[in-house]
Design an enzyme around this catalytic site. Structure first.
Site: not given
Length: 328
Positions: A21, A49, A54, A177, A207, A228, A284, A294
């Site tokens: 995404w 996923d 998207y 989700q 998260p 972001r 992501g 991560n």
């Protein structure tokens, strides 16, 4: 990489999964997207996923090309249906039988696969009878185009209703989700108890709270260029946390992360994985090194004392109101 069962099913998923995404088909070039997928595979991630909406279907195509040549049976590929795609006509959205079946076939073509392991209702559709929606999903399972079905951002009551129909139709309804993080805990009062009763797991997104929990946003300081918070597609969601009172509390998590031997982002991912109803945390990335960092959050058990300290630091900036579940 550790693996967890999805709901009461026999399907195992990597406890860190990769989602595209806001990245594939939009924020990053295809070569960079492929590098991120490669990093995920190299780190042991097997669960991927995506969703048809998207980048208006482009993200599915990029993921399909990135996974081409991998052993299909060794992967778990998930996608979703609900939001408008294509020319956005009256039947290009929602959970009608027509849109579900047509969208599933289109997603399979873009992903370059005969089936998806999990097909998810991206939101609840109040305009369509739930019986119609669940029957369409059941037909996809019987056709072998989806092995399991799930939902995204459904309320506890909606999950309960969906599960009752799934039992009648004898189809494996296994997951929800939702957005979930140290800061955003709206699923805890109702969604998780309902999911536990009905045999669903959570596949949680954001998260790291859109990057806020990485600590890179500082109170009273301009946001980093290219982050972001500056991206048109992501800044609306992150804006709820771009307040000095929130950012100040987040900075106080740094010594707790150091105490655990983790970066702040790793601490955030490890935190959601402490919830036994969470099967996987979706990460992501726009750079391969973000995946590499991560993914190291997996397998860490945070002591209760540390969990209590995190709650004490964040305290009144935590959101828990179940009415904020992101249904249309």
């Amino acid at each position: 990489m550790k693996f967890r069962r999805l709901g009461r099913s026999g399907l195992s998923v990597s406890e860190i999964s990769y989602g595209n995404w806001l990245t594939h088909g939009s924020q990053v070039e295809e070569e960079q997207a492929h590098a991120c997928v490669r990093a995920a595979l190299d780190a042991g991630i097997t669960t991927f996923d995506t969703a048809d909406v998207y980048a208006n279907t482009a993200a599915e195509s990029v993921l399909g090309r990135a996974l081409k040549g991998e052993r299909r049976e060794s992967l778990e590929i998930f996608t979703k249906v609900f939001w408008p795609t294509g020319p956005k006509g009256p039947n290009d959205q929602g959970l009608s039988r027509k849109h579900i079946l047509e969208s599933a076939n289109a997603s399979l073509k873009r992903l370059g696969t005969d089936y998806v392991d999990l097909y998810q209702a991206h939101r609840f559709d109040r305009t369509v009878p739930l019986e119609e929606t669940m029957l369409a999903f059941a037909d996809l399972v019987r056709q072998g185009k989806a092995l399991y079905i799930g939902v995204s951002e459904w309320t506890g009551e909606q999950i309960t209703r969906g599960a009752a129909l799934a039992r009648e139709l004898n189809v494996p309804f296994v997951s929800n989700q939702p957005q979930y993080s140290m800061l955003w805990r709206v699923i805890e009062p109702q969604v998780i108890p309902a999911s536990e009763r009905e045999g669903l797991s959570q596949l949680v997104f954001s998260p790291v709270a859109q990057g806020v929990l990485s600590g890179k946003y500082l109170p009273g300081q301009p946001v980093p260029e290219g982050s972001r918070a500056t991206d048109a597609s992501g800044k609306n969601m992150i804006s709820r946390w771009m307040r000095d009172d929130v950012l100040e509390r987040v900075q106080q998590l740094k010594p707790l992360a150091e105490e655990a031997g983790l970066t702040m982002a790793q601490l955030a991912v490890a935190w959601v994985l402490q919830n036994p109803n969470v099967a996987s945390a979706i990460i992501g990335a726009s750079r391969p090194e973000q995946v590499t960092e991560n993914v190291q959050a997996g397998g860490h058990v945070l002591e209760q004392d540390l969990m209590d300290k995190i709650d004490a630091v964040l305290a009144d900036v935590i959101t828990t109101d179940p009415r904020l579940t992101q249904t249309p």
